[in-house]
Scaffold this active site. Sequence first.
Site, PDB file in Angstrom:
ATOM      1  N   GLY A  42       0.842  -1.193   0.000  1.00 42.73           N
ATOM      2  CA  GLY A  42       0.000   0.000   0.000  1.00 42.73           C
ATOM      3  C   GLY A  42       0.875   1.240   0.000  1.00 42.73           C
ATOM      4  CG  LEU A  43      -0.918   5.187  -0.017  1.00 46.75           C
ATOM      5  CD1 LEU A  43      -1.767   6.214   0.688  1.00 46.75           C
ATOM      6  CD2 LEU A  43      -0.393   5.737  -1.327  1.00 46.75           C
ATOM      7  CB  ALA A  44       3.137   2.535   4.594  1.00 49.31           C
ATOM      8  N   GLY A  45       4.022   0.699   2.245  1.00 50.42           N
ATOM      9  CA  GLY A  45       4.924  -0.350   1.780  1.00 50.42           C
ATOM     10  C   GLY A  45       5.540  -0.039   0.428  1.00 50.42           C
ATOM     11  CG  HIS A 266     -15.710   7.218   7.454  1.00 44.84           C
ATOM     12  ND1 HIS A 266     -16.749   7.878   6.876  1.00 44.84           N
ATOM     13  CD2 HIS A 266     -14.582   7.815   7.016  1.00 44.84           C
ATOM     14  CE1 HIS A 266     -16.261   8.851   6.104  1.00 44.84           C
ATOM     15  NE2 HIS A 266     -14.956   8.836   6.173  1.00 44.84           N
ATOM     16  NE  ARG A 330     -12.713  10.544   8.440  1.00 45.88           N
ATOM     17  CZ  ARG A 330     -11.855   9.968   7.632  1.00 45.88           C
ATOM     18  NH1 ARG A 330     -11.125   8.966   8.074  1.00 45.88           N
ATOM     19  NH2 ARG A 330     -11.723  10.377   6.392  1.00 45.88           N
ATOM     20  NE  ARG A 435      -7.061   7.514   9.181  1.00 48.43           N
ATOM     21  CZ  ARG A 435      -7.829   7.943   8.176  1.00 48.43           C
ATOM     22  NH1 ARG A 435      -7.668   9.161   7.689  1.00 48.43           N
ATOM     23  NH2 ARG A 435      -8.773   7.170   7.673  1.00 48.43           N
TER      24      ARG A 435
END
Lengths: 637, 250
Positions: A42-45, A266, A330, A435
């Site tokens: 994903g974004l981090a990996g 959410h 949220r 978050r």
Amino acid sequence: MTLDSKIPAGPLAQKWDAHKAAIKLVNPKNKRKYTVLIVGTGLAGASAAASLAELGYHVKSFCIQDSPRRAHSIAAQGGINAAKNYPNDNDSIWRLFYDTIKGGDYRSREANVYRLAQVSNNIIDQATAQGVPFAREYGGNLANRSFGGAQVSRTFYARGQTGQQLLLGAYSALMRQVDAGMVEIFSRREMLDLVVEDGHARGIVVRNLVTGELESYAGHAVVLATGGYGNVFYLSTNAVNSNATAAWRSHKRGAMYANPCYTQIHPTCIPVSGDHQSKLTLMSESLRNDGRVWVPRKKGDKRPPAEIPDEERYYYLEERYPSFGNLVPRDVASRNAKQVCDEGLGVGTTGLAVYLDFADAIREFGEQTIRERYGNLFDMYEKITDENPYKVPMRIYPAVHYTMGGLWVDYNLMSTIPGLYVAGEANFSDHGANRLGASALMQGLADGYFVLPYTINDYLAGVKADKLHTESDAFKEARNAVTERVNKLLAVKGKKTVREIHRELGHIMWNYVGMARNKEGLEKALQEIPKLREEFWSNINVTGSDKNLNKALEQAGRLADYLELGELMARDALNREESCGGHFREESQTEEGEAKRNDEEFSYVAAWEYLGEDKIQALHKEELVFENVKLTQRSYK
Amino acid sequence: MEKTINLKLKIWRQSAPDAKGELVSYDVKDVSTEMSFLEMLDVLNEDLTKKGEEPVEFDSDCREGICGTCGIVINGIPHGQEKATTVCQLHMRHFKDGETVLLEPWRAKAFPVIKDLVVDRSAFDRIISAGGYISTKTGSAPDANIIAVPKPDAELAMDMAACIGCGACVAACPNASASLFVGAKISQLSLLPQGRIEAATRVQNMVAQMDAELFGACTNIQECEAVCPKEISISAIARMRREYVKAAFK
Ligand code: FES
């Protein structure tokens, strides 16, 4: 075991620079001799894999999907925050830092969050250079929108597909390194164990999901970027294959699990339609920029929404929170939706929904403008519900979306196992107890592009670049453990399917460890979950074999882990006798029904240490120190 | 409104990549029209498991039409008859009670079947790694607003970037060409100033890899555009050709 967060000394704004200056470097010629295993794309990996490969490390990248491009970051819709201050509305690194730490209800580390805000701008630069087609103004500059929990416009976006575009950007950087021979991709592989040798993370055992074979890989460091654990709840906005197994197995090898009870529900998801439901679909919260949330004032008002006059509509967010209105964070929006539905004001067939109404925005800006802003979201809504949101208000309800908790990491993103790093949603680090919108993309990419590529050097500089092998006792033991477990799953041959038990777990989690929690319910969950776990291991039915593609087997293994993690979540929630962010303990609320923190007693990170099968985890506390912000009761009134 | 329907499914079952496959019939009863197509298959798989039979393997992940993992040819059409819809977003309200529905995997030389409806699309990854990127190192980017992009170009680039890499275009094409997939990536990057620098080598390398992966040639049949769940315009292929010609004259 003591927790050392390794937060650098010095003034907040200089900590990261000072730390970078002190980090040891690995000689460029030597970098090639080190192998880093990165699990998750994903974004981090993906961003970590690409960036470490660019530095010269040899990277092996693993994902469960058939391609690294499909990781679930792809589904993030709304946007990514950065403190660019392009709109000149007085945004700054400080303000982004402050909003994030306040949004997280003062349960995150100042130093981590400040660093996140500092590197946020670099991310936008990086993504733009990669060709990410962010939305633009007519003059050709980048456009911004506003998002919940902030009073400035700092969110960059690519229509309603920001996650997709940022992920494809990171994926393209990753594939460039594949082309350069610096990264090897191993897709359709699921990590089933972590190998720890002499106290250091040295490898992983994965199952090849196509052939069923177990494969072992050794590395000088291991990075987990495996996402969150929202699927513990059965229904969530996560992808159906998103799971907690890699993180959980690492926990059982010695990585502490931090704040597992912090889950984000959410507020704007499409309501459940029936028992067959396999996942929930989120409608980006950017919709709250233009949509107005309401329910009928009268209980059981079954009139179609258009026939309910304005004065008989309860715009509860606008009334209760005049200064933030529909843009409250949220957790606040979700809890209020639950409250009005609990009061019997909910709409739709189940009564578990509220309206998100665009009629005023369409009147003011025209349908075309609304279509430009949210066209794909409106289409998606219509596809699922068969209702046209340009004509009738959307029906929405909260759903499990993100998990702020995760493996404990220090300032360097290293877990309590030396050499095991954790990035993105899989770690606990930056979002505290809640978050903010458009901050997940920011954190995933910050970790992967701008934090890990610095901090990992510090560790590798102290590790010998010795030859790697996978035949040590530790590897053998891990492989045996995995084999035994797989065989055990196949051997039960009981009556219940994985889905049935998962659904039951979901009910327990949603009812007792969901949006509102109390002592009695949590204690009940702590009784029910072990019972269900027992039933799982004595009555699960997994067909097929372990010698080829077998999704039922994959899912069974993941569920087995959820049945342990779910219990820890309940235990953590029970321990935290305060409300903060997404963790709402009914016993701890203000007179107005808002979350009430207890800073005296709970201003700490709860990190749980695994002590063995059927033993209760040991709690360790990392005290949170606030030197720069004053802790106040959050107010969005 | 919710109602229920009964269907007869004919599903391609193939136990392994080199095994012989066959169509197997299944009756599914009381399917709620609120279900998605994949949820209908989930329920079938539950029933099969209870009977001790092996469930039908199919790929899916996000189930919201964005990851590109799912893909089934339904009654001869990749992702089914609804326009601009992935199979995970296809709902049962579009099917009639008593209907027979045929389910097959993507069929193309470059996408070998792994099991049942699951295929190997790694050829797409190899095409991207051949050049589907802008070479920019982490940390070396200038301030984002230094590169101004005219709004229409940015919008068009976004249209092209919307590709989810599902492979429906290949499955729909009688030649099993990957031109729409490749054209979309080339178009996105060549429309942006930051992508111009490598435009020539990019198109050459990606097209060469596409050919090496045994995808067929494009003969303008346009089936790809018709089935694309993201409605990527066939103009992507025209742009790819223009870029290819330009590159040849460099
Ligand atoms: S499962 Fe992701 S697009 Fe269908």
